[in-house]
Scaffold this motif. Sequence first.
Motif, short mmCIF file in Angstrom:
data_model
loop_
_atom_site.label_atom_id
_atom_site.label_comp_id
_atom_site.label_asym_id
_atom_site.label_seq_id
_atom_site.Cartn_x
_atom_site.Cartn_y
_atom_site.Cartn_z
N VAL A 189 20.94 -16.53 77.16
CA VAL A 189 20.41 -17.58 76.22
C VAL A 189 21.84 -17.87 75.45
O VAL A 189 22.59 -17.01 74.91
N GLU A 190 22.08 -19.30 75.36
CA GLU A 190 23.51 -19.81 74.89
C GLU A 190 23.18 -20.55 73.66
O GLU A 190 22.41 -21.51 73.49
N LEU A 191 23.84 -20.27 72.52
CA LEU A 191 23.46 -21.15 71.42
C LEU A 191 24.80 -21.96 71.17
O LEU A 191 26.08 -21.71 71.52
N ASN A 247 6.34 -20.51 88.66
CA ASN A 247 7.38 -20.40 89.73
C ASN A 247 8.46 -19.57 89.61
O ASN A 247 8.94 -19.28 90.77
N ASN A 248 8.24 -18.83 88.52
CA ASN A 248 9.48 -17.55 88.22
C ASN A 248 10.93 -18.21 88.70
O ASN A 248 11.67 -17.47 89.36
N ASN A 249 11.25 -19.36 88.08
CA ASN A 249 12.53 -19.98 88.25
C ASN A 249 13.58 -19.21 87.54
O ASN A 249 13.44 -18.58 86.55
N LYS A 250 14.90 -18.83 88.01
CA LYS A 250 15.99 -18.33 87.48
C LYS A 250 16.19 -19.39 86.09
O LYS A 250 16.39 -20.52 86.67
N LEU A 251 16.43 -18.56 84.86
CA LEU A 251 16.51 -19.64 83.66
C LEU A 251 17.61 -19.34 82.81
O LEU A 251 17.94 -18.13 82.56
N TRP A 252 18.24 -20.20 82.35
CA TRP A 252 19.28 -20.18 81.23
C TRP A 252 18.44 -21.05 80.25
O TRP A 252 18.31 -22.06 80.51
N ILE A 253 18.89 -20.51 78.92
CA ILE A 253 18.26 -21.14 77.69
C ILE A 253 19.63 -21.72 77.04
O ILE A 253 20.38 -20.93 76.62
N ARG A 254 19.56 -23.05 76.55
CA ARG A 254 20.45 -23.46 75.73
C ARG A 254 19.96 -24.13 74.51
O ARG A 254 18.98 -24.87 74.56
N CYS A 255 20.39 -23.86 73.51
CA CYS A 255 19.87 -24.28 72.00
C CYS A 255 20.87 -24.59 71.03
O CYS A 255 21.92 -24.06 70.75
N VAL A 256 20.97 -25.93 70.83
CA VAL A 256 21.95 -26.56 69.77
C VAL A 256 21.58 -26.12 68.28
O VAL A 256 20.59 -26.20 67.77
N ILE A 257 22.47 -25.58 67.69
CA ILE A 257 22.28 -24.97 66.41
C ILE A 257 23.00 -25.95 65.47
O ILE A 257 24.08 -26.32 65.49
N ILE A 258 21.96 -26.48 64.36
CA ILE A 258 22.50 -27.80 63.52
C ILE A 258 22.65 -27.18 62.19
O ILE A 258 21.65 -26.37 61.68
N PRO A 259 23.76 -27.27 61.35
CA PRO A 259 23.83 -26.90 60.05
C PRO A 259 22.72 -27.51 59.18
O PRO A 259 22.41 -28.62 59.17
N LYS A 312 27.85 -14.93 64.73
CA LYS A 312 27.03 -14.19 64.13
C LYS A 312 25.61 -14.33 64.51
O LYS A 312 24.67 -13.43 64.82
N LEU A 313 25.23 -15.78 64.69
CA LEU A 313 23.63 -15.84 65.06
C LEU A 313 23.56 -15.64 66.52
O LEU A 313 22.41 -15.02 66.68
N GLN A 314 24.53 -15.63 67.28
CA GLN A 314 24.40 -15.50 68.82
C GLN A 314 24.03 -13.70 68.86
O GLN A 314 23.27 -13.40 69.75
#
Length: 239
Positions: free
Chosen positions: A197-199, A160-172, A232-234
Amino acid sequence: MKKFESGYINSIQTMGLVDGPGIRIVIFMQGCMLRCIFCHNPETWKLESDSLMTSKQVVDEIRKYRPYIELGGGVTFSGGEPLVQSKFLLECLKLCKKAGIHTCIDTSGTGYDKKYLNEILKYTDLVILDFKAIDDEQYKNITGKSIDMFNYFSEQLNRNNNKLWIRCVIIPGINDNKEYMLKLNKYLKKFNNIEKVELLPYRTLGVEKYKNLNIKYRLESTPDMEKEKLDKLQKLIEF
């Protein structure tokens, strides 16, 4: 007279600033099939709640705040998992588009009814995809479910080619390392139309909720994610 679909709503936030572009009305819907170890909204897991609304009532509520959202903002359907109530969500999206309101769904890409999915994506201007894990083993460890449903959703997103934001929770201790970031960066190349892309840092926000609901909190000994390390990871993410 048209009979509108009804759905279970947890809450409505009227001035959201982080759930899509501009000022957003955020509709938190009930129901989620996942049991993510870092979830801070366990009260939304069950589908049923005391707050039952029709799609028309939801959109009428959104319309009240139109002066605030019409300049680059809109509505975001979140949860829980909005796709669990696929038919209700679709009708809400259709009414929003008819009213000229920008639409967004904040989703894990699970819990959907396949017969409504492509039409849901058709009426969605932006998808915020809550990314859990790269492979099936880690996905099961984090969510308690197989990655198969997410993979199918990913295919439909690209189609469908939707506009996309990615979010990923970063866990120690789980995914807060360079190796995972490089794998994630490579994996995300399979998606079309990623705008950013957001961490997100893991936070122990839900501990008291779990106690009140008498649910075991599985990350009880895990500390909050440090902002300096997250930054730093971002930088390892190229999008």
